[in-house]
Design an enzyme around this catalytic site. Structure first.
Site, PDB file in Angstrom:
ATOM      1  N   GLU A 278     -39.213  10.622   8.379  1.00 12.20           N
ATOM      2  CA  GLU A 278     -39.016  10.644   6.930  1.00 12.20           C
ATOM      3  C   GLU A 278     -40.169  11.454   6.368  1.00 12.20           C
ATOM      4  O   GLU A 278     -41.306  10.988   6.299  1.00 12.20           O
ATOM      5  CB  GLU A 278     -38.989   9.213   6.384  1.00 12.20           C
ATOM      6  CG  GLU A 278     -38.364   9.090   5.007  1.00 12.20           C
ATOM      7  CD  GLU A 278     -39.354   9.367   3.888  1.00 12.20           C
ATOM      8  OE1 GLU A 278     -39.288  10.490   3.321  1.00 12.20           O
ATOM      9  OE2 GLU A 278     -40.178   8.505   3.576  1.00 12.20           O
TER      10      GLU A 278
ATOM     11  N   GLY B   8     -44.433  10.844   6.642  1.00 14.87           N
ATOM     12  CA  GLY B   8     -45.586  11.685   6.326  1.00 14.87           C
ATOM     13  C   GLY B   8     -45.150  13.111   6.060  1.00 14.87           C
ATOM     14  O   GLY B   8     -44.009  13.377   5.683  1.00 14.87           O
TER      15      GLY B   8
END
Length: 511
Positions: free
Chosen positions: A251, A229
């Site tokens: 990530e 996100g």
């Protein structure tokens, strides 16, 4: 008929505490699914259920777990078209891209089914006689996985497949606006033979998820958190896990640069920039943020790039188009804010800006009532501009110039993200020097900033992540922990560093 979707924990539907409607962004009045939302207590309960189920799942031999992963891959492959059509319907991703995304799940399964036979440890020599040393990979326990909706099935598979293969149980919280796609993927995973409670799916809003995760971490029912996100939310997740002495797999976003050297193949660079900047309507974490073009080719590149953008097909994602709509109304609202960052010193090409409507059409296309936006190229971006420094999730690409190679690398690193990057050059020296100098976790040479393969590490640094990696054998370190074992068969207590075999050299020896 509208789909009715609720959370599933331990194989049983969870009563809803709230409601959400997932709609088709290509036709904003069309409801894809009515989604029952769980609360923080349900999320915490799911983690407790997963912890109980994980004990037995970890006892299943890894090669057998690998066969389950193989079955998941075959089931997804057999249902690829149906799943891809659902992805297109729910988030507006062009069908060809959606089908490629589903193929990524199959590739991931194909890679990891073999890792069930390769969860290798090592036999290590001891400094003591009659003593053997071993290392083993052991499951972490329960993984809480929170994913975004721009890749509603491919990116989750990067977490779920290795986590399950390694003997963990999972509580998966997908994005609400991609709930139907996530639920369909969950059903395929369970149909492969996963026992109840090993994979659980929980639909909840951000606040309830965060509260439930905090409870679970405090109770010791979550042992790894995976999050895909925004950088902003990633910081909160990292802070929370850090308080419980855990490191999350993060990530996050990107401001991915593309450097165009004087010797670049400009036609190829334009093709790469078009796909990287405007494929999926610029809604990838690896989407192109800024083109950094050498002053000798800057003007020509912008002219060719603007022409390619003008000719690109934007529209119905079920057709052959470069891009469809934005994912959801909240992303459209955010994108319109990014457009306010355009300054008087910028030059906007091809020219049209904003939502595509009958009053602001793109050729003959008037938007069909969907969340369609004109792709925008902004030339003249400066290193102090928000458009240069901050991630813009949507169809907007900045262009700036440089004079020296070192300046290009400095500009590429300046925003502080470090996910993906690209350089177009025919000089191997510049390709390798760029790899050495850029802070990104992924580097492309004469290719776009977007694209991943199941057997390569995926992830970023700086604002793009905490150095953790997904995909390939590297992700195994996220979902296993190393355990050391020593076995002394000497029949006596040997104390390391105290009872080592003494071999005394003659340090006064001279030739």
């Amino acid at each position: 008929m509208t789909r009715q979707i609720v959370s599933v924990v331990g194989g049983k539907d969870v009563p809803s505490a709230g409601a959400y409607q997932s709609t088709n962004p290509a036709r904003t009045g069309q409801v894809v699914a009515d989604v029952g939302l769980a609360d923080a207590g349900a999320f915490a309960d799911a983690c407790r259920t997963a912890k109980e189920a994980q004990r037995e799942w970890a006892k299943v031999p890894p090669p057998v777990r690998g066969r389950v992963i193989a079955s998941i891959g075959r089931l997804v492959e057999a249902n690829a078209e149906s799943l891809a059509k659902l992805v297109t319907e729910e988030i507006g991703k062009p069908y060809a891209e959606a089908l490629g995304e589903v193929r990524e799940i199959v590739d991931t399964c194909d890679f990891f089914l073999g890792e069930g036979r390769r969860l290798y440890g090592q036999t290590v020599p001891s400094e003591m006689p009659d003593k053997n040393l071993f290392t083993f990979r052991t499951p972490v326990g329960v993984a809480a996985v929170i994913t975004a909706g721009n890749f509603p099935v491919a990116v989750p598979s990067w977490y779920l497949v290795p986590a399950l293969l390694c003997g963990n149980a999972v509580v998966w919280k997908p994005a609400e606006y991609a709930a139907a796609s996530a639920h369909a993927m969950y059903q395929l995973f369970v149909a492969a033979g996963l026992p109840d409670g090993v994979l659980n799916i929980v639909f909840a809003d951000g606040d309830q998820t965060f509260e439930g995760l905090e409870r679970a971490l405090g109770e010791g029912t979550v042992h790894k958190v995976g999050f895909t996100g925004s950088s902003e939310v990633g910081r909160r997740v990292g802070e929370l896990t850090g308080r419980h002495l855990q490191s999350a797999c993060l990530e996050l976003g990107g401001k991915n640069p593309m450097v165009i050297m004087p010797d670049a193949d400009l036609d190829l660079a334009v093709e790469g920039a078009l796909f990287a900047g405007f494929g999926t309507a610029g809604q990838r974490c690896t989407s192109l943020g800024t083109v950094i073009a050498h002053e000798s080719v800057h003007a020509e590149f912008v002219e060719r790039f603007a022409r390619a953008v003008r000719e690109a097909r934007i529209g119905d994602p079920t057709q052959d188009v470069l891009a469809g709509p934005l994912l959801d109304q909240k992303f459209a609202d955010r994108y319109e804010e990014y457009l306010t960052w355009i300054q008087p010193h910028h030059r906007v090409v091809p020219g049209e800006v904003g939502r595509i409507t009958p009053d602001n059409p793109r050729g003959d296309f008037t938007g069909d009532g969907g969340l369609y936006y004109h792709p925008v190229v902004v030339d003249g971006v400066r290193a102090t501009d928000r458009l240069f420094l901050e991630e813009t999730f949507g169809p907007i690409v900045g262009v700036t110039g440089f004079q020296t190679f070192d300046e290009a690398v400095e500009l590429a690193n300046l925003p502080g993200y470090g996910l993906s990057s690209s350089i177009y050059t025919t000089d191997p020296k510049h390709a390798f020097r760029f790899r050495e100098g850029v802070s990104a976790g992924m580097v492309s040479v004469n290719n776009s900033t977007s694209g991943a393969e199941a057997h390569l590490p995926f992830g970023g640094n700086g604002k793009s992540g905490n150095g953790s990696r997904q995909s390939g054998m590297w992700v195994l370190d996220q979902f296993t922990r190393w355990q050391a074992m020593n076995w002394d068969h000497s029949g006596r207590l040997q104390k390391a560093q105290m009872d080592v075999v003494d071999i005394t050299p003659d340090l006064d020896f001279r030739l």
